[in-house]
Every structure is written in C-alpha cells, then in structure tokens.
Design a protein around this motif. Structure first.
Motif, PDB file in Angstrom:
ATOM      1  N   LYS A 188       5.776  -3.190  -5.952  1.00 58.94           N
ATOM      2  CA  LYS A 188       4.637  -3.946  -5.909  1.00 58.94           C
ATOM      3  C   LYS A 188       4.004  -4.692  -4.510  1.00 58.94           C
ATOM      4  O   LYS A 188       2.914  -4.100  -4.037  1.00 58.94           O
TER       5      LYS A 188
ATOM      6  N   HIS B 177       0.736  -3.779  -2.269  1.00 60.12           N
ATOM      7  CA  HIS B 177      -1.065  -5.215  -2.690  1.00 60.12           C
ATOM      8  C   HIS B 177      -0.426  -6.274  -0.536  1.00 60.12           C
ATOM      9  O   HIS B 177       0.639  -7.024  -0.579  1.00 60.12           O
TER      10      HIS B 177
ATOM     11  N   PRO C   1      -1.884  -9.230  -6.084  1.00 59.63           N
ATOM     12  CA  PRO C   1      -3.137  -8.677  -7.708  1.00 59.63           C
ATOM     13  C   PRO C   1      -3.821  -9.546  -8.196  1.00 59.63           C
ATOM     14  O   PRO C   1      -4.733  -9.291  -9.016  1.00 59.63           O
TER      15      PRO C   1
END
Length: 179
Positions: free
Chosen positions: A37, A41, A45
C-alpha cells in the motif's frame, strides 16, 4: 497508523536502494501488504468511509428539523435556532432519544448546503487581461475569418479590441459602463 516518516523511508528503501518488499517489511516492522500500500500511493491516502453514516434515530425527526430551519430563514439572525436549541426542542416536544452530536451534524450540513458563497473580486490599477485569436465574423454580409486582439482593464471596466481582415486593420475602442 504509520507515520509519514516511515512512509517516506519505505518508499526510499524500495525505489532508491532497491530493497525487496520482504526485506523492507522486516526492517521497519510492518506487514508486507502495508508495504504494498505504501508503494502504491505516493502520499498516505487516509481513511474514507465506504458508506455514509446511518442515523436511524434521527430519520423520523429530519422533517421537523427542516421545518424549523425553513421558518428560521424569515427571522432575524439573533432569533434563529441553534443546533443546541433544536436538540432541546426535539427532546422536549417530540420525545427524541438520540444524541446532540447527530442533530448538530445534520443541522450544520443543512446550513452549509443552503448558504450562499461569493468571492469578492478586486483588481489593482494597471493590471490587464489580454486575449487574441481567430473568430468568424459577418462583414458586409460575408462571413470571414478575422484575427483579433483584445485587452480588458478590469479596474476601470474599459476594453480595447483590434481585429484584422484581409490585410485591413479595423480598430474598435469600447468603454463599458459599470453601472
């Protein structure tokens, strides 16, 4: 929740230093899915709800709140209901058993959605807006392509337009009245 500092370090270890995801997870003490993750990003996020919050205790009272808010529009500002006063009226007059927080959230959302916004414009003297390009114009009953130059002086509300047709320069100076 991981700090932005760890986020940056994980991304640097993977993209700059070329370390594997497994090695990064072991080095920083995070799960490999968390590393995935972080790499997916560029900035964290944050948390986003998948569905809006349900307020089952408030649903039967929404019409009453809307009615109170609509009647308040015709009253002077100092005599309008606050969220606290609406909450107290719901408890006393209608037997509301919910919390103040859900009433306040609903009232704030309603007031925000009905509030009119505007951004004041101010233009300093000496500033101008310029545009140029091509346009179709009807001159003497014939549609022709013209090249134009336009300058607008917003402080004084005046403009100047110049256009060229078939090597013939036409000038138009037009002053706009602000009132």
């Amino acid at each position: 929740m991981k700090t932005v500092d760890i986020y940056v370090k994980v991304r640097q270890a993977y993209f700059r230093e070329g370390k594997s995801k497994r090695e990064i997870a072991r080095l920083f003490g995070v799960n490999r899915r968390t590393v995935d993750k972080m790499l997916k990003h560029s900035i964290p996020p944050g948390y986003h709800r998948r569905q809006p919050v349900t307020q089952p205790k408030l649903v039967p009272f929404k019409e009453i709140i809307d009615e109170i808010l609509s009647t308040d529009k015709s009253r002077p500002k100092k005599q309008r209901h606050t969220a606290q006063r609406i909450f107290e009226r719901l408890k006393d007059e209608h037997g509301f058993t919910g919390s103040y927080t859900i009433v306040r959230t609903y009232v704030c959302d309603k007031k925000f959605k009905t509030k009119e916004f505007f951004v004041p414009l101010s233009h300093a003297p000496g500033r101008a807006q310029v545009d140029f390009g091509e346009a179709l114009a009807v001159i003497g009953g014939i549609e022709r392509k013209v090249h134009y130059f336009a300058i607008d002086l917003p402080h004084s509300d005046s403009c100047f337009v110049s256009f060229m047709v078939d090597q013939l320069i036409c000038l138009s100076n037009k002053y706009l009245n602000a009132g």
